[in-house]
Design a protein around this motif. Sequence first.
Motif, PDB file in Angstrom:
ATOM      1  N   ASP A  15       0.823  -1.211   0.000  1.00 29.39           N
ATOM      2  CA  ASP A  15       0.000   0.000   0.000  1.00 29.39           C
ATOM      3  C   ASP A  15       0.856   1.260   0.000  1.00 29.39           C
ATOM      4  O   ASP A  15       0.469   2.282  -0.592  1.00 29.39           O
ATOM      5  CB  ASP A  15      -0.943   0.000   1.211  1.00 29.39           C
ATOM      6  N   ASP A  16       2.020   1.220   0.675  1.00 25.68           N
ATOM      7  CA  ASP A  16       2.907   2.391   0.664  1.00 25.68           C
ATOM      8  C   ASP A  16       3.399   2.684  -0.747  1.00 25.68           C
ATOM      9  O   ASP A  16       3.514   3.846  -1.157  1.00 25.68           O
ATOM     10  CB  ASP A  16       4.099   2.145   1.591  1.00 25.68           C
ATOM     11  N   PHE A  17       3.691   1.620  -1.498  1.00 24.56           N
ATOM     12  CA  PHE A  17       4.113   1.789  -2.894  1.00 24.56           C
ATOM     13  C   PHE A  17       3.001   2.435  -3.711  1.00 24.56           C
ATOM     14  O   PHE A  17       3.246   3.339  -4.517  1.00 24.56           O
ATOM     15  CB  PHE A  17       4.480   0.426  -3.479  1.00 24.56           C
ATOM     16  N   ALA A  18       1.763   1.974  -3.511  1.00 24.01           N
ATOM     17  CA  ALA A  18       0.622   2.540  -4.251  1.00 24.01           C
ATOM     18  C   ALA A  18       0.458   4.016  -3.951  1.00 24.01           C
ATOM     19  O   ALA A  18       0.153   4.817  -4.854  1.00 24.01           O
ATOM     20  CB  ALA A  18      -0.653   1.778  -3.894  1.00 24.01           C
ATOM     21  N   LEU A  19       0.671   4.407  -2.710  1.00 19.33           N
ATOM     22  CA  LEU A  19       0.562   5.816  -2.327  1.00 19.33           C
ATOM     23  C   LEU A  19       1.625   6.638  -3.029  1.00 19.33           C
ATOM     24  O   LEU A  19       1.354   7.709  -3.583  1.00 19.33           O
ATOM     25  CB  LEU A  19       0.693   5.948  -0.805  1.00 19.33           C
ATOM     26  N   GLU A  20       2.856   6.122  -3.041  1.00 22.76           N
ATOM     27  CA  GLU A  20       3.953   6.849  -3.676  1.00 22.76           C
ATOM     28  C   GLU A  20       3.810   6.871  -5.191  1.00 22.76           C
ATOM     29  O   GLU A  20       4.164   7.853  -5.850  1.00 22.76           O
ATOM     30  CB  GLU A  20       5.295   6.206  -3.293  1.00 22.76           C
ATOM     31  N   ALA A  21       3.259   5.811  -5.775  1.00 19.76           N
ATOM     32  CA  ALA A  21       3.142   5.711  -7.235  1.00 19.76           C
ATOM     33  C   ALA A  21       2.103   6.654  -7.809  1.00 19.76           C
ATOM     34  O   ALA A  21       2.199   7.064  -8.964  1.00 19.76           O
ATOM     35  CB  ALA A  21       2.804   4.278  -7.631  1.00 19.76           C
ATOM     36  N   GLY A  22       1.111   7.023  -7.028  1.00 16.87           N
ATOM     37  CA  GLY A  22       0.091   7.905  -7.595  1.00 16.87           C
ATOM     38  C   GLY A  22      -0.965   8.365  -6.625  1.00 16.87           C
ATOM     39  O   GLY A  22      -2.048   8.803  -7.032  1.00 16.87           O
ATOM     40  N   GLY A  23      -0.661   8.258  -5.341  1.00 11.38           N
ATOM     41  CA  GLY A  23      -1.610   8.726  -4.341  1.00 11.38           C
ATOM     42  C   GLY A  23      -2.778   7.793  -4.106  1.00 11.38           C
ATOM     43  O   GLY A  23      -3.848   8.239  -3.652  1.00 11.38           O
ATOM     44  N   TYR A  24      -2.624   6.508  -4.408  1.00 15.74           N
ATOM     45  CA  TYR A  24      -3.707   5.541  -4.210  1.00 15.74           C
ATOM     46  C   TYR A  24      -3.712   5.054  -2.758  1.00 15.74           C
ATOM     47  O   TYR A  24      -2.662   4.934  -2.117  1.00 15.74           O
ATOM     48  CB  TYR A  24      -3.551   4.354  -5.167  1.00 15.74           C
ATOM     49  N   ASP A  25      -4.914   4.759  -2.262  1.00 13.20           N
ATOM     50  CA  ASP A  25      -5.054   4.342  -0.869  1.00 13.20           C
ATOM     51  C   ASP A  25      -4.527   2.939  -0.626  1.00 13.20           C
ATOM     52  O   ASP A  25      -4.129   2.606   0.494  1.00 13.20           O
ATOM     53  CB  ASP A  25      -6.522   4.419  -0.425  1.00 13.20           C
ATOM     54  N   SER A  26      -4.552   2.122  -1.675  1.00 10.84           N
ATOM     55  CA  SER A  26      -4.125   0.730  -1.497  1.00 10.84           C
ATOM     56  C   SER A  26      -3.574   0.178  -2.803  1.00 10.84           C
ATOM     57  O   SER A  26      -3.808   0.737  -3.883  1.00 10.84           O
ATOM     58  CB  SER A  26      -5.300  -0.138  -1.031  1.00 10.84           C
ATOM     59  N   LEU A  27      -2.864  -0.948  -2.687  1.00 10.48           N
ATOM     60  CA  LEU A  27      -2.343  -1.613  -3.871  1.00 10.48           C
ATOM     61  C   LEU A  27      -3.486  -2.125  -4.739  1.00 10.48           C
ATOM     62  O   LEU A  27      -3.401  -2.074  -5.972  1.00 10.48           O
ATOM     63  CB  LEU A  27      -1.425  -2.769  -3.463  1.00 10.48           C
ATOM     64  N   ASP A  28      -4.571  -2.582  -4.114  1.00 11.08           N
ATOM     65  CA  ASP A  28      -5.730  -3.058  -4.882  1.00 11.08           C
ATOM     66  C   ASP A  28      -6.326  -1.936  -5.724  1.00 11.08           C
ATOM     67  O   ASP A  28      -6.744  -2.155  -6.864  1.00 11.08           O
ATOM     68  CB  ASP A  28      -6.794  -3.626  -3.938  1.00 11.08           C
ATOM     69  N   GLU A  29      -6.349  -0.727  -5.152  1.00 10.13           N
ATOM     70  CA  GLU A  29      -6.887   0.412  -5.904  1.00 10.13           C
ATOM     71  C   GLU A  29      -5.997   0.742  -7.097  1.00 10.13           C
ATOM     72  O   GLU A  29      -6.489   1.052  -8.189  1.00 10.13           O
ATOM     73  CB  GLU A  29      -7.000   1.632  -4.983  1.00 10.13           C
ATOM     74  N   LEU A  30      -4.678   0.653  -6.903  1.00 11.79           N
ATOM     75  CA  LEU A  30      -3.751   0.889  -8.009  1.00 11.79           C
ATOM     76  C   LEU A  30      -3.929  -0.164  -9.088  1.00 11.79           C
ATOM     77  O   LEU A  30      -3.964   0.157 -10.282  1.00 11.79           O
ATOM     78  CB  LEU A  30      -2.309   0.885  -7.492  1.00 11.79           C
ATOM     79  N   ARG A  31      -4.042  -1.432  -8.688  1.00 17.32           N
ATOM     80  CA  ARG A  31      -4.266  -2.501  -9.666  1.00 17.32           C
ATOM     81  C   ARG A  31      -5.550  -2.254 -10.459  1.00 17.32           C
ATOM     82  O   ARG A  31      -5.570  -2.424 -11.687  1.00 17.32           O
ATOM     83  CB  ARG A  31      -4.359  -3.845  -8.954  1.00 17.32           C
ATOM     84  N   ALA A  32      -6.601  -1.851  -9.764  1.00 15.57           N
ATOM     85  CA  ALA A  32      -7.884  -1.614 -10.432  1.00 15.57           C
ATOM     86  C   ALA A  32      -7.766  -0.487 -11.465  1.00 15.57           C
ATOM     87  O   ALA A  32      -8.344  -0.571 -12.558  1.00 15.57           O
ATOM     88  CB  ALA A  32      -8.958  -1.279  -9.396  1.00 15.57           C
ATOM     89  N   GLU A  33      -7.005   0.569 -11.108  1.00 13.41           N
ATOM     90  CA  GLU A  33      -6.840   1.680 -12.042  1.00 13.41           C
ATOM     91  C   GLU A  33      -6.059   1.237 -13.265  1.00 13.41           C
ATOM     92  O   GLU A  33      -6.390   1.610 -14.403  1.00 13.41           O
ATOM     93  CB  GLU A  33      -6.117   2.828 -11.336  1.00 13.41           C
TER      94      GLU A  33
END
Length: 465
Positions: free
Chosen positions: A256-274
């Motif tokens: 989840d920290d990676f997702a936040l740094e990659a684009g401000g996403y709350d979670s890795l699942d949210e980044l995957r969905a995008e």
Amino acid sequence: MPAAVTTKTTELGESRVRVEVEVPSDALEREMQSAASQIGREMRVPGFRSGKVPPQVVIQQVGREAVLDEAVRRGLPTWYEEALSAAGINTVGDPKVDLSDLPEKGSPLAFTIEVGIVPPARLGDYKGVEVGRREPKVDQDGVQTELERLREALASLETVEREAASGDFVVIDFTGIVDGQPFQGGDGRGQVVELGSGRLVPGFEEQLEGAQAGDEREVRVTFPEDYAAEELAGKEAVFAVEVKEVKEKRLPELDDDFALEAGGYDSLDELRAEIEQRLGEADERAIEAEFREAAVDAVVAQARIDVPHELVHSKAHEMWHRTARRMSAQGVDPRRYLELSGKTEEELVTESEPDAELALKREAVLAEIVKTEGIEVSDEEVTEALRDAAGPDASDRQLKRALKRARSQGADEALKEDIAMRKAVDLLVEHAKPIPAEQAAAREKLWTPEKEQEQGAGQIWTPGS
């Protein structure tokens, strides 16, 4: 605006025509006055200010024939385009232009054009053709690839106290000599080099593997024969290298920290969905493009078109020249491309003949549909096309200037033709009947007499490509 030229077209057979063109004397005179004005800007004549010599004085000083020759040189490209537009022909390949003797004052200018044209097509059924359309899907491997790309972008370089290995980065100072002398670009300080990347002269990076911070090494390499700096090509060089640091690339964890740094996403699942949504939208666009191409090809398959080989070869040359211009615009030397491919221009052109034949057939079918359906293009559609090309920041004034310039160069007719072809494709797609891609592929495998003749594949042609 009516064409300034008159034309007479004669069929020569084998999809070639001769166009006899006549430029009226008044149009020729206008071009002469313009040419004389341009020449006058660079002349100095007693009694007139520099750059302000009147056209008539220029003609008297330089001579009518010299000014007329310049006027024809300047005006011929526009008259050529006007002639093709007036004749209503779609050309293929390079034309042969034969200019008659320069006319006397008050007489028209005459010249002829011999050129290949898009062959006529006898259409079969073109409404309601069945066309394969695949279902969209998101490849999870593609999602993972995008995640890995983001990890690479967010990777950090951390100094390590060990020997350097392939994949590590080293910070170096270096000084090189060739034939015992320093050379331009042969020294550097604090340069970061990725070992194993292959970005430096072959052999350089490999000789730094196993080095640690503080090590000094002598690196010997030979510049490739085709090295960009010709004065170094094929020569041996010796570099004195001091390794300052060894750095290891460390990728962030997929969390989840990676997702936040990659684009401000709350979670890795949210980044995957995008990422899945983005890849899905891209796949939908690809499916639509494939369907449009397949719809045109389905209509081509049912049409009767005679395409002479000479015309195919001319089209192949035309395609290569377009590719070469695109390469040059991107900073790639077409000659260098040919060297790397190990082929001559003629060999590449011959190889592309199947693609050229397919392109000609598509153009022929779409042109016939435009004619059959009476497809027209409005000035508003031309303006909108120019707006799309110019970008959202273009003003109405800029668009009007662009349209005026296109008309003066005869390019507006080519743009209208391109838009009409796209509208023809729209019509085919609107009436096409989608069928599962698997069903369409199975039909393609069935033997038919028409398939005895091989037909090339390759890059799909679209109007304006």
